[in-house]
Design a protein around this motif. Sequence first.
Motif: not given
Length: 559
Positions: A179-184, A189-193, A247-254, A262-266
Amino acid sequence: CLSTQLPGKNRPWHLPQISNIHLSTGLKACRRQSSLMTPSLRPSGEFVKFQPHYRLRASSSKSRLSFQPLQVSSAAVAGGYEDLPVEVENAFWDWAEASGVKASDRLRLAKFDGVVGLRVAGREETRSGELGGGGLRPGDVVLEIPKESIVSMDTFKETELGKKLGPEQIRLISSKVQIALVLLQALGSGSSEKGGDMEGLLPWIQLVRGSEKPRPCKWSMQEIERTQNPKLMTLFGALKSLRRSQLERVQPLVKGIGGLQITESDFDWAMTEVDRRSILLPPEKKPKEDRRQKQQPTASSASNSMHIVAPVLDFLQPDPLASCHLQLDDGNVKIVATEQVTSGKRVQFRPPPPGIPNEVFLTSHGYIPEINTNDFVTLRGICTDVEWRELLKKVEASDPTATNKFQLIKIFHDDSYSISAFNLPQRLLLALRILHLNPQLPKQNMPFEELKEIVQEDKTIFFSAQNEAKVAQSLLDVAEDMLKKYPTTLREDMRLLKEGPLDEDQRLAIEYRRSKKALVHQLKQRMEDYLEQHASRRAGAGNPAVSLEKFILQPVRMV
């Protein structure tokens, strides 16, 4: 623009031309430029209705223009809330209606201590402009949110990121993180589109971002240590560690998918909002004809509990004793009032079972409810360290009975148990009953293999009144041991809250600590009551013996 609210209207019209007029109480918005002012205006006046317009009529002469607004909506005079700008509120309700959300006409957006919520409108404040009945009545439907508007794991699968990740990768991501990734993604957040196919959520997310975080979410480790609450320090340390590992689990996947960086603050912002706004939906009850097939495997996620975030519902404050209840209907969410809710109050709803413990109220909502029957304390192990060491000494001395008991219950002692006001975990009671078995007594003389079968099948068993009394004594010792570990007593906490002086952070920390101590005190008193009844029975008086499971459900003494 200085402004005021006129009755019978929904959308205020701004009038910058009269911004030099002094409003003696409250600010909101002016209505209509034509006919609001008259040529005969004098230094002071009052509003008078001339259908279909309003005029400002002079009432006295003063050195500065002033008038009394017909209706006041300011934090200073409206019970601790501040209404949102009218254009913001109107745009939000337009978006909600377009998204299929049906909301009572008596709901108005407002900020409560910086957090956006919903309040009950007065008779002349309804969004349609029609005169309301004054508050919410029992049976009123407060909110209806279609399943298409609910943000869940299914929503994540339809996003750009969700479509590119495989099923095995998605399984590694918890429901809240999805759900957090849906919000981002909606924020780009950092996306070109920017936002992509999630842009439809932007009006809601922008309002979410406009809410201040509750103070506990911002506490530093130094501030937590200042509260002198060891339980709180452990809780926040665990939350911070969990957030980092997620966050450490998600970053390599996305990484590299859809340009999402995805930044730590976002990530911290998104997870904080999901923790604050998500609810755990229980599985919907199946029709009776389907219950006979419950043992058959099913791939439907509807049969399992799941976290969701429902826009608009997330602006309602959860409370264990709220007058509005949540109902599920084929994936749709409905909030219905079960009692009268008066005008001006913040709208609250009662979360579905298993409810919310005080840890979540503290860290996600920044307050502690007065009464929370869903709260619990955590017991690590089945008994005190002293009692466990006594068992180990007997095992080292090659006592056969102690050795058998140790083999049966050692797996239980490695677990943690949640004890609430009306619940003692079955596994905890089973382990303690075995610990206190006396083979020399007829009802407690059971073969090892039979006891082993009971443990493996997690059976509920009551051996005897004497055995149950020893279990109660163990739980009494546990409660006293837990209370000794706090730096203050319950009475001292109550005196601190009453006398102060305390800042808001200290007050919250002490309220949280007091709520946990009250639960432990209740456990202590219940075990004392049980032992008192056991002593009365042995003396030839009192009622027949009952199990602790049944006893804990009986009326309690107030702490």
